[in-house]
Motif scaffolding. Sequence first.
Motif, PDB file in Angstrom:
ATOM      1  N   VAL B 360      -1.795  15.707 -10.560  1.00 23.42           N
ATOM      2  CA  VAL B 360      -0.944  14.595 -10.140  1.00 23.42           C
ATOM      3  C   VAL B 360       0.495  15.072  -9.962  1.00 23.42           C
ATOM      4  N   GLY B 361       0.934  15.955 -10.844  1.00 22.25           N
ATOM      5  CA  GLY B 361       2.278  16.503 -10.725  1.00 22.25           C
ATOM      6  C   GLY B 361       2.470  17.198  -9.389  1.00 22.25           C
ATOM      7  N   ALA B 362       1.505  18.020  -9.008  1.00 23.84           N
ATOM      8  CA  ALA B 362       1.611  18.761  -7.751  1.00 23.84           C
ATOM      9  C   ALA B 362       1.661  17.810  -6.562  1.00 23.84           C
ATOM     10  N   VAL B 363       0.853  16.741  -6.631  1.00 26.01           N
ATOM     11  CA  VAL B 363       0.837  15.776  -5.526  1.00 26.01           C
ATOM     12  C   VAL B 363       2.186  15.065  -5.433  1.00 26.01           C
ATOM     13  N   VAL B 364       2.694  14.622  -6.591  1.00 26.98           N
ATOM     14  CA  VAL B 364       4.004  13.971  -6.588  1.00 26.98           C
ATOM     15  C   VAL B 364       5.068  14.958  -6.106  1.00 26.98           C
TER      16      VAL B 364
END
Lengths: 510, 409
Positions: B360-364
């Motif tokens: 999720v961090g990478a997507v954000v």
Amino acid sequence: MQPLLEMRGISKSFPGVKALDDVSLSVAEGEIHAIVGENGAGKSTLMKVLSGVYPAGRYEGEIHYDGALAEFRSIQDSEARGIIIIHQELALVPLLSIAENLFLGNEISRNGYIQWHETTRRTRELLARVGLSDPPNMLVEKLGVGKQQLVEIAKALAKDVRLLILDEPTAALSESDSDALLDLMLELKSRGMTQIIISHKLNEIRKVADSITVIRDGSTVSSLRAGRDEITEDRIVRDMVGRDMAQRYPPRTRRAGPVLLDVANWSVRHPDFPERMAIKDVSFNVREGEVVGIAGLMGAGRTELAMSVFGRSYGRDIQGEVRMRGAPVKLNTVSDAIAAGLAYVTEDRKSLGLILEDTIQRNITLANLHAVSSRGLLNEAREAQVAEGYRKSMNIRTPGVHQVVGNLSGGNQQKVVLSKWLFSGPEVLILDEPTRGIDVGAKFEIYGLINELSAQGKGVVIISSEMPELLGMCDRIYVMNEGAFMGELTAEDASQERIMSMIVTRSEKV
Amino acid sequence: MQQANAQAGTAQSMREYLVNHLREYGLLFALIAVMVFFQITTNGTLMRPVNITNLLLQNSYIVIMALGMLIVIVSGNIDLSVGSVMGFIGALAAVLIVSMGLPLMVAVVICLITGGLIGAAQGYWIAYWKIPSFIVTLAGMLVFRGLSLWLLQGQSVGPFPREFQVIATGFVADPFPAAWGQSLAVMFGERNVNILALLTGVVAAAVIVWMGINKRARNKTFGVVGEPFAFFVVRNIIVAAALVFITYKLSSFRGLPNVLLTMGILTIIYAFLTENTVIGRQIYAVGGNEKAAKLSGIKTERLTFLAFVNMGVLAAAAGLVFAARLNTATPKAGFALELDVIAAAFIGGASMSGGVGKIVGAVVGAFLMGVLNNGMSIMGIGIDYQQMIKGLVLLAAVIFDVYNKSKRV
């Protein structure tokens, strides 16, 4: 006499923890002062305050050094005043030579050019002072740990040291290397150097220390002075753990069943130098409920032996046979070894045993994720239960299993590693230096655990450089040197002298 | 008195929790702050339905690759070749579909398999020969850049058939009767409302909240100290509101873009894979401490190898999306894109040394970069300043990480 160093009422807090609470310490000029305490008692924090890692203003209390109030702002600051710390983890650059390491950051130079002749000459001089005769251009990686420790001391001497602090200097050393180091400390003292030693090994402290400060839970518990106070190991242990330690090795009823693990004619070549035999035709076995020790000096090949058996994790051209309960098994990978019922608790828990930035829970289940998952999906509820169970049964001191392992003290980290391997459900556990660098209290708990395992009918192999530990715990002891077994002793026959003489006489013959 | 103490205690623990999780909250707030900033400076253009749709389409291939990159970085490696591989696969697709006239499905499958093989070829040297991934994939970057040029003979190849373009530019048809949408549109005062899009947003928001509550309850039973309740509520309200808001905007334009669906599904799959499966856990272990993982019976080489195979397949998928969006394959496609992808993973909290990072961090992180790009472009800021600002954002994110870590010790 005017003390060289006086730390008064030192307190240091971290968010949520008070690491040091009103600690005082006084070190007289020219003495060897020992600081003892369990892991996590605050010894390292105290030394960080002293050396300026935590700069003045970030702690409470006063440091008086050499007759004046000292406010160190950095390590450079304290080093400039002659306070030098040698850390437990050596800070040498393996691929640089001894000479380059000795003068690293302190090079003998003229207009920016290094004066190699002078450097070499001074290196020889310094090496001679610590009793080494290795050539100055030798790479540090070629030296054993014992010699590396001496090079560290030589490096400190090169810097005009007035107060030398040794943080667990013998933790990684064999008995004879330790002795050499302690003798060197006494020799330096006789020339007037003030030293502080931090150690767990009470016999060593008794040998060299003039005065002792015991720290427990961030506070000074007692200050002892040789000659004035009665200094016994029992007294120190009592102060350290806050209770009497009835026996250092808990008793165990000995009973050995049928042979569990049998390793026969085991030979291994060195992974980088195939012409060298790392393990030479070694055979050993462990019975049900038996605790077997492997004694030897550093570099005797004990770790290499264990790792080569444990899924060929070391060496090449491995030959020999392994049987579990009489049936031959092939242990080509670590998973094979685990499946066959073996567990190997590594000697170096930080770099080989744990994932430091992961939580306790994740570390404990790592070697047996199948037991907490179904069809590849993790069951975190089950996982948390398992971890919680080990936290309780192993008495891992932590607020919860979601704490990061890197923040735990050495003893608690070791308990996490042991939990991991217990959860893998082994029949035979190979414990490599299971109590290295951990405090007396945790040691005792680990000995208790070993006894419990043997009572359950598991086989335990202990590799240890601390001979009293082997003598106190084992039913049988194999003596190893230079990759080969020198002999085998039963508990009744074994003594430190016999083990040493086995190592020494045989290697002279070879 | 006691109550006051207890209150002081909660305030203390809340502060402590915030300090320990500053990174995750910081990322979320950074994204919101950047969006609000550009919403104001672009006079509302940023959040116009057409622009939000564009933003999703523009960043889809970065997000898709960031999923794979995160896993590669968590395993303790790096992949510099993804931009080139993406371009190469786009070129391959063009040759197969446009020049050779192969059926679409066949071409797509060949492209994905080729991506996997490329990943395997690189992963083999990295995993089994222990050659640093930086070097292997640097070589790969050059090789596949060259191969794209060779394959396309330096020319652009296109256009693609309509059915292929749909991958990147199509929208999911609304299965609900048009009359319902009409009446909703009247109600909201919009020209048009796509019910499927809106419903997806509402359902997704509900599922996220429901899962959050579930996890909280589970944590409580195991005595895990979780997020303070106030944080939990605020965070969930923000996330749910954002989801509904964005899908509402989408629904008033043309509905759900196909790529959003692809991206969403892939994100869920990979988030699940990394957090809830044995193989995911083992990858974190390999990145966290390879030797310890190996001595715990984990097949570290195989996992590293698989991480690269997976990266190759995702780069191929991204290549197809990219080619479909541009409707042509050019030899320069994907140039320097690997840097955006890597930046997304690091902004999202991955650690260079491995073992740390979340999907999720990478997507954000990818969307943070995307919003920056988009907002600055709308404002008419030159590419020169854009590059500088993006660079500084990346640096700031990592400095923030390191500073945060050092303060906690």
